[in-house]
Scaffold this motif. Structure first.
Motif, short mmCIF file in Angstrom:
data_model
loop_
_atom_site.label_atom_id
_atom_site.label_comp_id
_atom_site.label_asym_id
_atom_site.label_seq_id
_atom_site.Cartn_x
_atom_site.Cartn_y
_atom_site.Cartn_z
N GLU A 40 66.65 127.19 20.22
CA GLU A 40 67.31 126.81 18.95
C GLU A 40 67.34 128.02 18.03
O GLU A 40 68.41 128.52 17.68
N ASP A 53 68.86 123.97 25.00
CA ASP A 53 68.60 122.67 24.39
C ASP A 53 69.78 121.81 24.83
O ASP A 53 70.86 121.93 24.27
N GLU A 105 64.51 122.36 26.80
CA GLU A 105 63.65 121.61 25.85
C GLU A 105 63.02 120.41 26.54
O GLU A 105 61.92 120.00 26.22
N ASP A 139 71.21 118.62 21.45
CA ASP A 139 70.59 118.89 20.15
C ASP A 139 71.07 117.85 19.14
O ASP A 139 72.26 117.57 19.06
N GLY A 140 70.11 117.29 18.39
CA GLY A 140 70.46 116.29 17.38
C GLY A 140 70.35 114.87 17.94
O GLY A 140 71.04 113.97 17.52
N ARG A 150 62.64 125.08 17.82
CA ARG A 150 62.06 125.87 18.92
C ARG A 150 62.75 127.23 18.98
O ARG A 150 63.98 127.34 18.95
#
Ligand code: AHG
Ligand code: MN
Ligand code: MN
Ligand code: MN
Length: 335
Positions: A280, A118, A99, A121-122, A276
């Protein structure tokens, strides 16, 4: 066995991978096992960085931006670099997609696997200590195939494996290489992921819906009507509870364990949704479907989409089979 509540038979992830390899691919050279162990090392590193972020000036912004148009957090960069370095060093990868990196990373003389990920994430939840994670998808190319972005612009049906790591109250790794996902919990005193659930199954119906209600003015009619049904069932049944963490890994992990539905729809502003597809949507769709759940867009299965570019976005509704079927009735209703 268990003696006084302590498991005296810890099955670590590396051992589990070898057992699977002996069972499923006795003649394999063990390259996937090497790759999975490398992924483990990177996840343990990120878990350690996340837990001491506040103490080592790892919170907050890096001062740079990514191709997504997001301000990168320091931990986005740290996690990205660790995964790229560890995956490159594994000698098993030929193409990496992250990402946080504009273009695909081609590794000349690499192995037959491609990893899309990723790394963190978050990110919006880092500074307030809310759970965050890592999401990965694994493709395999023919040995004769040249390393190219084409190795990862494939539908999710061609994934050979997917995993996520949740840096939460405990550190969970959920991994599938074709079978029901296995759940491992990091034992920090051992520095090992130990098997805690051999085969995860999504409950076929749940009582939780998960969506960013702040976007409700942007939703289409079908989504609005379905969410209304969650809140005020027309059959007089009890309303669903709303749980929304804002880290996909946390929301999906809860959905697999407790059942229910997680949604990030396309809306008037984000016409292809926000999440994505490569790192994801697809890995999470692969894991949820491997656990008996479903993952769809407004049109059909997430895993059927053939991506045109590595950072393309997709709408996603995933979770319990029955909850998804109830949503489909609204998605397919004539407007
Ligand atoms: P990332 O931090 O890797 O950019 O992903 C954030 C994603 C996902 O984790 C989460 O489900 C979603 O963004 C939340 O988006 P909203 O804040 O728009 O609800
Ligand atoms: Mn991001
Ligand atoms: Mn993400
Ligand atoms: Mn991210």
């Amino acid at each position: 066995g268990v003696t006084n509540g302590l498991s005296t038979d810890p099955l670590t992830l590396p051992q589990w991978v070898l057992v699977q390899q002996q069972k499923e691919a006795p003649h394999a050279r063990g390259n996937l096992s090497i790759l999975l162990n490398a992924i483990c090392v990177a996840c343990k590193f990120v878990d350690s960085a996340v837990r001491k972020a506040g103490l080592s000036d790892l919170l907050g912004l890096a001062g740079t931006g990514n191709i997504q148009g997001e301000d990168q957090k320091k931990l986005d960069i740290v996690a990205n670099e660790v995964f790229i370095n560890v995956l490159r060093r594994s000698g098993q990868c030929s193409v990496l997609v992250s990402e946080e990196v504009d273009d695909e990373v081609i590794i000349e003389g690499g192995g037959e696997y491609s990893v899309v990920f990723d790394p963190l994430d978050g990110s919006s939840n880092i500074d307030c200590g809310v759970s965050i994670g890592t999401i990965l998808g694994i493709y395999k190319k023919e040995k004769t195939e040249a390393p190219s972005v084409k190795n990862v612009l494939k539908s999710g049906r061609e994934l050979v494996g997917a995993a996520y790591c949740l840096y939460g109250s405990s550190c969970s790794m959920v991994l599938s290489v074709g079978k029901q996902p296995a759940h491992f919990t990091l034992d920090p005193s051992l520095g090992e992921f130990v098997l805690t659930t051999p085969a995860m199954s999504v409950p076929e119906k749940g009582n939780i819906y998960s969506i960013n209600e702040g976007n409700s003015v942007l939703w289409d009619t079908a989504v609005s009507r379905y969410v209304q049904e969650c809140k005020n069932p027309s059959n007089g049944g009890s309303p669903k509870s709303l749980r929304y963490v804002g880290s996909m890994v946390a929301d999906v992990h809860r959905t697999i364990l407790y059942g229910g539905i997680f949604m990030y729809p396309a809306d008037r502003k984000a016409t292809k949704g926000k999440l994505r597809l490569l790192y994801e949507g697809n890995p999470m769709a692969y894991l949820v479907e491997s656990a008996g759940g479903r993952a769809i867009t407004h049109e059909g299965p997430v895993l059927d989409i053939v991506p045109a570019s590595i950072h393309e976005r997709c709408p996603i509704f995933l979770g319990s089979r029955i909850d998804i079927e109830e949503l489909e009735a609204f998605l397919h209703a004539k407007a």
